[in-house]
Design an enzyme around this catalytic site. Sequence first.
Site, PDB file in Angstrom:
ATOM      1  N   ASP A   1       1.540  -2.567  12.323  1.00 31.25           N
ATOM      2  CA  ASP A   1       2.045  -3.578  13.262  1.00 31.25           C
ATOM      3  C   ASP A   1       1.804  -3.180  14.722  1.00 31.25           C
ATOM      4  O   ASP A   1       1.673  -4.055  15.597  1.00 31.25           O
ATOM      5  CB  ASP A   1       3.545  -3.798  13.059  1.00 31.25           C
ATOM      6  CG  ASP A   1       3.852  -4.752  11.915  1.00 31.25           C
ATOM      7  OD1 ASP A   1       2.955  -5.515  11.504  1.00 31.25           O
ATOM      8  OD2 ASP A   1       5.004  -4.729  11.429  1.00 31.25           O
TER       9      ASP A   1
ATOM     10  N   ASP B   1       4.052  -9.126   4.665  1.00 30.32           N
ATOM     11  CA  ASP B   1       2.734  -9.554   5.152  1.00 30.32           C
ATOM     12  C   ASP B   1       1.675  -8.477   4.900  1.00 30.32           C
ATOM     13  O   ASP B   1       0.479  -8.769   4.951  1.00 30.32           O
ATOM     14  CB  ASP B   1       2.766  -9.958   6.635  1.00 30.32           C
ATOM     15  CG  ASP B   1       3.515  -8.998   7.524  1.00 30.32           C
ATOM     16  OD1 ASP B   1       4.331  -8.215   7.019  1.00 30.32           O
ATOM     17  OD2 ASP B   1       3.289  -9.028   8.749  1.00 30.32           O
TER      18      ASP B   1
ATOM     19  N   HIS C   1       8.461  -1.230  13.168  1.00 25.98           N
ATOM     20  CA  HIS C   1       9.769  -1.756  13.448  1.00 25.98           C
ATOM     21  C   HIS C   1      10.676  -1.792  12.217  1.00 25.98           C
ATOM     22  O   HIS C   1      11.771  -2.351  12.273  1.00 25.98           O
ATOM     23  CB  HIS C   1       9.628  -3.185  14.017  1.00 25.98           C
ATOM     24  CG  HIS C   1       9.054  -4.173  13.010  1.00 25.98           C
ATOM     25  ND1 HIS C   1       9.690  -5.338  12.705  1.00 25.98           N
ATOM     26  CD2 HIS C   1       7.960  -4.148  12.240  1.00 25.98           C
ATOM     27  CE1 HIS C   1       8.984  -6.015  11.817  1.00 25.98           C
ATOM     28  NE2 HIS C   1       7.939  -5.305  11.515  1.00 25.98           N
TER      29      HIS C   1
ATOM     30  N   GLU D   1       6.686  -4.393   4.852  1.00 26.69           N
ATOM     31  CA  GLU D   1       6.985  -5.811   5.071  1.00 26.69           C
ATOM     32  C   GLU D   1       5.931  -6.638   4.337  1.00 26.69           C
ATOM     33  O   GLU D   1       4.764  -6.263   4.243  1.00 26.69           O
ATOM     34  CB  GLU D   1       7.025  -6.157   6.572  1.00 26.69           C
ATOM     35  CG  GLU D   1       7.623  -7.545   6.796  1.00 26.69           C
ATOM     36  CD  GLU D   1       8.042  -7.841   8.239  1.00 26.69           C
ATOM     37  OE1 GLU D   1       7.747  -7.037   9.138  1.00 26.69           O
ATOM     38  OE2 GLU D   1       8.666  -8.897   8.438  1.00 26.69           O
TER      39      GLU D   1
ATOM     40  N   TYR E   1       3.387 -10.338  20.866  1.00 27.24           N
ATOM     41  CA  TYR E   1       3.758  -9.603  19.646  1.00 27.24           C
ATOM     42  C   TYR E   1       4.793  -8.525  19.981  1.00 27.24           C
ATOM     43  O   TYR E   1       5.809  -8.383  19.292  1.00 27.24           O
ATOM     44  CB  TYR E   1       2.509  -8.961  19.023  1.00 27.24           C
ATOM     45  CG  TYR E   1       2.750  -8.468  17.628  1.00 27.24           C
ATOM     46  CD1 TYR E   1       2.509  -9.282  16.530  1.00 27.24           C
ATOM     47  CD2 TYR E   1       3.265  -7.195  17.395  1.00 27.24           C
ATOM     48  CE1 TYR E   1       2.764  -8.852  15.246  1.00 27.24           C
ATOM     49  CE2 TYR E   1       3.521  -6.749  16.117  1.00 27.24           C
ATOM     50  CZ  TYR E   1       3.259  -7.588  15.047  1.00 27.24           C
ATOM     51  OH  TYR E   1       3.525  -7.145  13.776  1.00 27.24           O
TER      52      TYR E   1
ATOM     53  N   HIS F   1      -2.703  -6.691  12.395  1.00 21.61           N
ATOM     54  CA  HIS F   1      -2.746  -8.091  12.841  1.00 21.61           C
ATOM     55  C   HIS F   1      -3.721  -8.180  14.008  1.00 21.61           C
ATOM     56  O   HIS F   1      -3.662  -7.369  14.940  1.00 21.61           O
ATOM     57  CB  HIS F   1      -1.386  -8.566  13.363  1.00 21.61           C
ATOM     58  CG  HIS F   1      -0.298  -8.605  12.330  1.00 21.61           C
ATOM     59  ND1 HIS F   1      -0.257  -9.522  11.312  1.00 21.61           N
ATOM     60  CD2 HIS F   1       0.805  -7.834  12.176  1.00 21.61           C
ATOM     61  CE1 HIS F   1       0.828  -9.322  10.579  1.00 21.61           C
ATOM     62  NE2 HIS F   1       1.489  -8.301  11.073  1.00 21.61           N
TER      63      HIS F   1
ATOM     64  N   HIS G   1       8.866 -16.133  11.140  1.00 23.39           N
ATOM     65  CA  HIS G   1      10.282 -15.802  11.343  1.00 23.39           C
ATOM     66  C   HIS G   1      10.808 -16.340  12.673  1.00 23.39           C
ATOM     67  O   HIS G   1      11.501 -15.616  13.399  1.00 23.39           O
ATOM     68  CB  HIS G   1      10.527 -14.289  11.274  1.00 23.39           C
ATOM     69  CG  HIS G   1       9.957 -13.641  10.058  1.00 23.39           C
ATOM     70  ND1 HIS G   1       9.773 -12.283   9.953  1.00 23.39           N
ATOM     71  CD2 HIS G   1       9.535 -14.151   8.901  1.00 23.39           C
ATOM     72  CE1 HIS G   1       9.247 -11.991   8.792  1.00 23.39           C
ATOM     73  NE2 HIS G   1       9.098 -13.118   8.124  1.00 23.39           N
TER      74      HIS G   1
ATOM     75  N   HIS H   1       3.333   0.258   5.712  1.00 20.22           N
ATOM     76  CA  HIS H   1       4.506  -0.567   6.038  1.00 20.22           C
ATOM     77  C   HIS H   1       4.706  -1.550   4.889  1.00 20.22           C
ATOM     78  O   HIS H   1       3.732  -2.125   4.390  1.00 20.22           O
ATOM     79  CB  HIS H   1       4.216  -1.299   7.352  1.00 20.22           C
ATOM     80  CG  HIS H   1       5.267  -2.239   7.831  1.00 20.22           C
ATOM     81  ND1 HIS H   1       6.623  -2.051   7.658  1.00 20.22           N
ATOM     82  CD2 HIS H   1       5.154  -3.400   8.546  1.00 20.22           C
ATOM     83  CE1 HIS H   1       7.282  -3.036   8.217  1.00 20.22           C
ATOM     84  NE2 HIS H   1       6.422  -3.874   8.747  1.00 20.22           N
TER      85      HIS H   1
HETATM   86 FE1  FEO Z   1       6.352  -5.758  10.070  1.00 22.12          FE
HETATM   87 FE2  FEO Z   1       3.284  -7.282  10.133  1.00 22.12          FE
HETATM   88  O1  FEO Z   1       4.892  -6.697   9.390  1.00 22.12           O
END
Ligand code: FEO
Length: 393
Positions: free
Chosen positions: A164, A82, A145, A80, A192, A225, A24, A78
Amino acid sequence: MQAKEIKKDIYWVGVKDWNLREFHGYATPRGSTYNSYLIMDEKITLIDGVKNYMSSEMVARVKSVTDFSKISYLVVNHVEMDHSGNIPEIMKLAPQAVIITDNAGKMALEAHFDTTGWNYHIVTTGENISIGKHSLTFMTTPMLHWPDSMMTYVKEEKLLFSNDGFGQHLASEALFAHEYPLDLVINEAKSYYANILFPYGAQAEKALNTAGSLGLDIEMIAPSHGCIWSGKDEVNTILNLYAKWASGKNEGKAVVVYDSMWGATAKMAETIMAEFQDAGIPVTKHCLTIENVSEVMVDFLDAAYICIGNPTLNNQLFPRVAGFVTYMKGLAPRNKKALAFGSYGWKPGVVKQIQQIYEELGWQTVTPFECKYTPKDKVLIELRERVQELIKL
Ligand code: FEO
């Protein structure tokens, strides 16, 4: 594709995205990982999914330990993509699994996927679920987030699955932070935070306080991550850094960001940098021709002073400067003192657009500084004086 045990009966079953170089608009020179975890217990529990294009790797790692038909719970911290991209495939392989998430997570799953037939257990902060010899405690962290963000704590192992939070875009053979150069892991965690979590300092502070009020004793943080923070020293290091970054306090440094067409704005940037150096203020300079916006934002965490410079192009902000200020505004750094500067050929005034963004962010500012064509010595002396005004704010 083997799972790797990180604690007795708890496995890493994630994937490493070695080739990822962009997330992104955020440059990811070291790639990334999407960490999923598997807890083997009476109720076998999977924690989070991965990007859909890497699903087969994750599926293989889970199968190296157990069969999907035996999984009782899928915790969705979460939504999102990923971390949720392969959830439809997981739910095809394990249709009996009950999804544990919060209300926002359920709504987000339903907005992303065909969830027909999926069963849920909706949790709130502090709720506890026993899965056998382990218990899971949940902490919702809305807007850290996304609205659907939460963390999962395993009391018996003092282990926090933080999604995250505390993550780093980093692909490596290392599972644990101490298996990689620790300063690089911390730098990636800082990047990050600066590029993903910067706008949500208040939510990060709230999450840290909630973890304290729930009495979570944490000896391992397993984010979704990058590397796992293991042992009190590493855990305290990253918790203390998050507390500092979330507070909005900085280290009094200066950042000069600019682009240039014929060297005029570059010369102004060098002059501004020299004035900070002469004042004994640590300063970094970033040229947007060669640097990605995300590299620049890391220095914003430590900066008190921000100077953004623009070479006027067709009576507009230069495109890379426009892109940077748009990205930066979205990350909403707090408590800055700022100068907008730049050069023009025949029509001044474009730097007011940068000044307006400073004002929208609530920063303290001095009058923008513009130069027609190439700055002469007299102009550069005036620019130094403007920087001195900025330092005195
Ligand atoms: Fe908010 Fe790693 O996704």
